[in-house]
Design a protein around this motif. Structure first.
Motif, PDB file in Angstrom:
ATOM      1  N   VAL A 278       2.731 -23.914 -27.103  1.00  0.00           N
ATOM      2  CA  VAL A 278       2.002 -23.032 -26.191  1.00  0.00           C
ATOM      3  C   VAL A 278       2.449 -23.318 -24.758  1.00  0.00           C
ATOM      4  CG1 VAL A 278      -0.273 -22.413 -25.279  1.00  0.00           C
ATOM      5  CG2 VAL A 278       0.001 -22.948 -27.717  1.00  0.00           C
ATOM      6  N   SER A 279       2.657 -22.264 -24.004  1.00  0.00           N
ATOM      7  CA  SER A 279       3.008 -22.395 -22.594  1.00  0.00           C
ATOM      8  C   SER A 279       1.973 -21.668 -21.751  1.00  0.00           C
ATOM      9  CB  SER A 279       4.394 -21.796 -22.345  1.00  0.00           C
ATOM     10  OG  SER A 279       4.674 -21.759 -20.957  1.00  0.00           O
ATOM     11  N   LEU A 280       1.331 -22.394 -20.860  1.00  0.00           N
ATOM     12  CA  LEU A 280       0.328 -21.828 -19.959  1.00  0.00           C
ATOM     13  C   LEU A 280       0.842 -22.005 -18.533  1.00  0.00           C
ATOM     14  CD1 LEU A 280      -2.733 -23.537 -21.656  1.00  0.00           C
ATOM     15  CD2 LEU A 280      -1.993 -21.172 -21.978  1.00  0.00           C
ATOM     16  N   ASN A 281       0.628 -20.998 -17.698  1.00  0.00           N
ATOM     17  CA  ASN A 281       1.256 -21.021 -16.386  1.00  0.00           C
ATOM     18  C   ASN A 281       0.323 -20.581 -15.269  1.00  0.00           C
ATOM     19  OD1 ASN A 281       3.971 -21.322 -17.729  1.00  0.00           O
ATOM     20  ND2 ASN A 281       3.397 -19.293 -18.480  1.00  0.00           N
ATOM     21  N   CYS A 282       0.592 -21.105 -14.081  1.00  0.00           N
ATOM     22  CA  CYS A 282      -0.092 -20.662 -12.872  1.00  0.00           C
ATOM     23  C   CYS A 282       0.918 -20.566 -11.741  1.00  0.00           C
ATOM     24  CB  CYS A 282      -1.196 -21.631 -12.461  1.00  0.00           C
ATOM     25  SG  CYS A 282      -2.635 -21.609 -13.533  1.00  0.00           S
ATOM     26  N   THR A 283       0.746 -19.572 -10.904  1.00  0.00           N
ATOM     27  CA  THR A 283       1.518 -19.502  -9.667  1.00  0.00           C
ATOM     28  C   THR A 283       0.552 -19.614  -8.492  1.00  0.00           C
ATOM     29  OG1 THR A 283       1.361 -17.085  -9.620  1.00  0.00           O
ATOM     30  CG2 THR A 283       3.290 -18.043 -10.695  1.00  0.00           C
ATOM     31  N   TYR A 284       1.067 -20.083  -7.376  1.00  0.00           N
ATOM     32  CA  TYR A 284       0.204 -20.247  -6.216  1.00  0.00           C
ATOM     33  C   TYR A 284       0.963 -19.877  -4.959  1.00  0.00           C
ATOM     34  CZ  TYR A 284       2.590 -24.784  -5.664  1.00  0.00           C
ATOM     35  OH  TYR A 284       3.518 -25.772  -5.505  1.00  0.00           O
ATOM     36  N   SER A 285       0.212 -19.648  -3.893  1.00  0.00           N
ATOM     37  CA  SER A 285       0.838 -19.185  -2.657  1.00  0.00           C
ATOM     38  C   SER A 285       0.739 -20.205  -1.516  1.00  0.00           C
ATOM     39  CB  SER A 285       0.200 -17.867  -2.208  1.00  0.00           C
ATOM     40  OG  SER A 285      -1.203 -18.019  -2.052  1.00  0.00           O
ATOM     41  N   ASN A 286      -0.174 -21.168  -1.628  1.00  0.00           N
ATOM     42  CA  ASN A 286      -0.412 -22.119  -0.542  1.00  0.00           C
ATOM     43  C   ASN A 286       0.525 -23.321  -0.670  1.00  0.00           C
ATOM     44  OD1 ASN A 286      -1.399 -23.907   1.347  1.00  0.00           O
ATOM     45  ND2 ASN A 286      -3.547 -23.531   0.862  1.00  0.00           N
ATOM     46  N   SER A 287       1.475 -23.436   0.235  1.00  0.00           N
ATOM     47  CA  SER A 287       2.462 -24.520   0.157  1.00  0.00           C
ATOM     48  C   SER A 287       1.843 -25.888   0.468  1.00  0.00           C
ATOM     49  CB  SER A 287       3.636 -24.236   1.098  1.00  0.00           C
ATOM     50  OG  SER A 287       3.161 -24.060   2.416  1.00  0.00           O
ATOM     51  N   ALA A 288       0.597 -25.928   0.936  1.00  0.00           N
ATOM     52  CA  ALA A 288      -0.065 -27.204   1.218  1.00  0.00           C
ATOM     53  C   ALA A 288      -0.587 -27.896  -0.043  1.00  0.00           C
ATOM     54  CB  ALA A 288      -1.221 -26.985   2.196  1.00  0.00           C
ATOM     55  N   PHE A 289      -0.635 -27.192  -1.152  1.00  0.00           N
ATOM     56  CA  PHE A 289      -1.113 -27.817  -2.390  1.00  0.00           C
ATOM     57  C   PHE A 289      -0.160 -28.930  -2.818  1.00  0.00           C
ATOM     58  CE2 PHE A 289      -4.630 -25.333  -2.630  1.00  0.00           C
ATOM     59  CZ  PHE A 289      -4.471 -24.010  -3.039  1.00  0.00           C
ATOM     60  N   GLN A 290      -0.753 -30.093  -3.114  1.00  0.00           N
ATOM     61  CA  GLN A 290       0.062 -31.232  -3.524  1.00  0.00           C
ATOM     62  C   GLN A 290      -0.409 -31.850  -4.837  1.00  0.00           C
ATOM     63  OE1 GLN A 290       1.058 -34.218  -0.564  1.00  0.00           O
ATOM     64  NE2 GLN A 290       0.206 -32.915   1.024  1.00  0.00           N
ATOM     65  N   TYR A 291      -1.671 -31.602  -5.199  1.00  0.00           N
ATOM     66  CA  TYR A 291      -2.251 -32.226  -6.382  1.00  0.00           C
ATOM     67  C   TYR A 291      -2.601 -31.127  -7.366  1.00  0.00           C
ATOM     68  CZ  TYR A 291      -2.692 -35.716  -2.776  1.00  0.00           C
ATOM     69  OH  TYR A 291      -2.412 -36.569  -1.739  1.00  0.00           O
TER      70      TYR A 291
ATOM     71  N   GLN B 229      -4.478 -10.930  -2.183  1.00  0.00           N
ATOM     72  CA  GLN B 229      -3.831 -11.744  -3.205  1.00  0.00           C
ATOM     73  C   GLN B 229      -4.559 -13.085  -3.316  1.00  0.00           C
ATOM     74  OE1 GLN B 229       0.163 -12.889  -2.273  1.00  0.00           O
ATOM     75  NE2 GLN B 229       0.563 -13.805  -4.257  1.00  0.00           N
ATOM     76  N   LYS B 230      -4.821 -13.501  -4.569  1.00  0.00           N
ATOM     77  CA  LYS B 230      -5.488 -14.776  -4.779  1.00  0.00           C
ATOM     78  C   LYS B 230      -4.528 -15.922  -4.505  1.00  0.00           C
ATOM     79  CE  LYS B 230      -8.592 -12.937  -8.297  1.00  0.00           C
ATOM     80  NZ  LYS B 230      -8.934 -12.911  -9.729  1.00  0.00           N
ATOM     81  N   GLU B 231      -5.094 -17.060  -4.068  1.00  0.00           N
ATOM     82  CA  GLU B 231      -4.260 -18.233  -3.810  1.00  0.00           C
ATOM     83  C   GLU B 231      -3.628 -18.765  -5.085  1.00  0.00           C
ATOM     84  OE1 GLU B 231      -6.977 -20.842  -1.451  1.00  0.00           O
ATOM     85  OE2 GLU B 231      -5.146 -21.167  -0.311  1.00  0.00           O
ATOM     86  N   VAL B 232      -4.343 -18.666  -6.194  1.00  0.00           N
ATOM     87  CA  VAL B 232      -3.851 -19.143  -7.487  1.00  0.00           C
ATOM     88  C   VAL B 232      -3.978 -18.011  -8.501  1.00  0.00           C
ATOM     89  CG1 VAL B 232      -4.125 -20.828  -9.331  1.00  0.00           C
ATOM     90  CG2 VAL B 232      -4.540 -21.502  -6.958  1.00  0.00           C
ATOM     91  N   GLU B 233      -2.888 -17.696  -9.149  1.00  0.00           N
ATOM     92  CA  GLU B 233      -2.879 -16.641 -10.155  1.00  0.00           C
ATOM     93  C   GLU B 233      -2.624 -17.256 -11.527  1.00  0.00           C
ATOM     94  OE1 GLU B 233      -3.091 -13.036  -7.597  1.00  0.00           O
ATOM     95  OE2 GLU B 233      -3.426 -13.423  -9.731  1.00  0.00           O
ATOM     96  N   GLN B 234      -3.474 -16.872 -12.476  1.00  0.00           N
ATOM     97  CA  GLN B 234      -3.334 -17.373 -13.840  1.00  0.00           C
ATOM     98  C   GLN B 234      -3.610 -16.234 -14.791  1.00  0.00           C
ATOM     99  OE1 GLN B 234      -6.007 -20.634 -14.817  1.00  0.00           O
ATOM    100  NE2 GLN B 234      -5.018 -21.019 -16.774  1.00  0.00           N
ATOM    101  N   ASP B 235      -2.716 -16.035 -15.726  1.00  0.00           N
ATOM    102  CA  ASP B 235      -2.873 -14.969 -16.709  1.00  0.00           C
ATOM    103  C   ASP B 235      -4.067 -15.308 -17.605  1.00  0.00           C
ATOM    104  OD1 ASP B 235      -0.570 -13.231 -18.947  1.00  0.00           O
ATOM    105  OD2 ASP B 235      -2.747 -13.129 -18.775  1.00  0.00           O
TER     106      ASP B 235
END
Lengths: 113, 114
Positions: B19-32, B1-7
């Motif tokens: 327009v709505s663009l989205n990303c999901t991520y798995s690393n809870s350390a991301f802050q920026y 699984q990639k750390e960042v998923e974007q359609d």
């Protein structure tokens, strides 16, 4: 204020040749980065530099060499080009720590025949 | 699984649409969290930069971060043909690597037609 300038913008070369991509920034940013962008892989980090004379590997460093003798310049050299290195190469810089965003140049489109 | 998923899209909308663009991520350390816009044959251009959860608005653009859901969004109001580009989400954290590695999504190709 030119920001980041990459040269050349387009380059065609042959396998086995050495090629150097240039990157120059006018902001005196301490950090500089080299990425390659390929369809299906997105942006991948090749090398980065935290300051003059300090460089380190990124995700895909094999086949590439970097140097940074001056803060404003960060050249990327392909010592013996291969077809798999055909890509678009982007240079980026960042002012300070990891809480700062990166700013990109307009890229070099490199084709290796 | 990639750390960042974007359609990757592509996404095609009429002029004036939201327009709505989205990303999901798995690393809870991301802050920026950043959004970059990339026109054809140009480099990524920083569009929005946010820290931690919340909303940030800049003209027709709104960036939204929901750290509890590990989900970020970019909204474009009154979209224009000049908004046609690839939109990349990117994120970084202060933990782990000292150089603040940026992790990018794959990019979403947006076309706004007149």
């Amino acid at each position: 204020d030119a920001g980041i300038t990459q040269s050349p913008r387009y380059k065609i070369t042959e396998t086995g040749r050495q090629v150097t991509l240039m990157c120059h920034q006018t902001w005196s940013h301490s950090y500089m980065f080299w990425y390659r962008q390929d369809l299906g892989h997105g942006l991948r980090l090749i090398y980065y530099s935290a300051a003059a004379d300090i460089t380190d590997k990124g995700e895909v460093p094999d086949g590439y060499v970097v140097s940074r003798s001056k803060t404003e310049n960060f050249p990327l050299t392909l010592e013996s080009a291969t077809r798999s290195q055909t890509s678009v190469y982007f240079c980026a810089s960042r002012q300070g720590g990891s809480n700062q965003p990166q700013h990109f140049g307009d890229g070099t489109r490199l084709s290796i025949l | 699984q990639k750390e960042v998923e974007q359609d990757p899209g592509p996404l095609s909308v009429p002029e004036g649409a939201i327009v709505s663009l989205n990303c999901t991520y798995s690393n809870s350390a991301f802050q920026y969290f950043m959004w970059y816009r990339q026109y054809s044959r140009k480099g990524p251009e920083l569009l929005m930069y946010t820290y931690s959860s919340g909303n940030k608005e800049d003209g027709r653009f709104t960036a939204q971060v929901d750290k509890s859901s590990k989900y970020i969004s970019l909204f474009i109001r009154d979209s224009q043909p000049s908004d046609s580009a690839t939109y990349l989400c990117a994120m970084s954290g202060t933990g782990g690597t000292s150089y603040g590695k940026l992790t990018f999504g794959q990019g979403t190709i947006l076309t706004v037609h007149p």
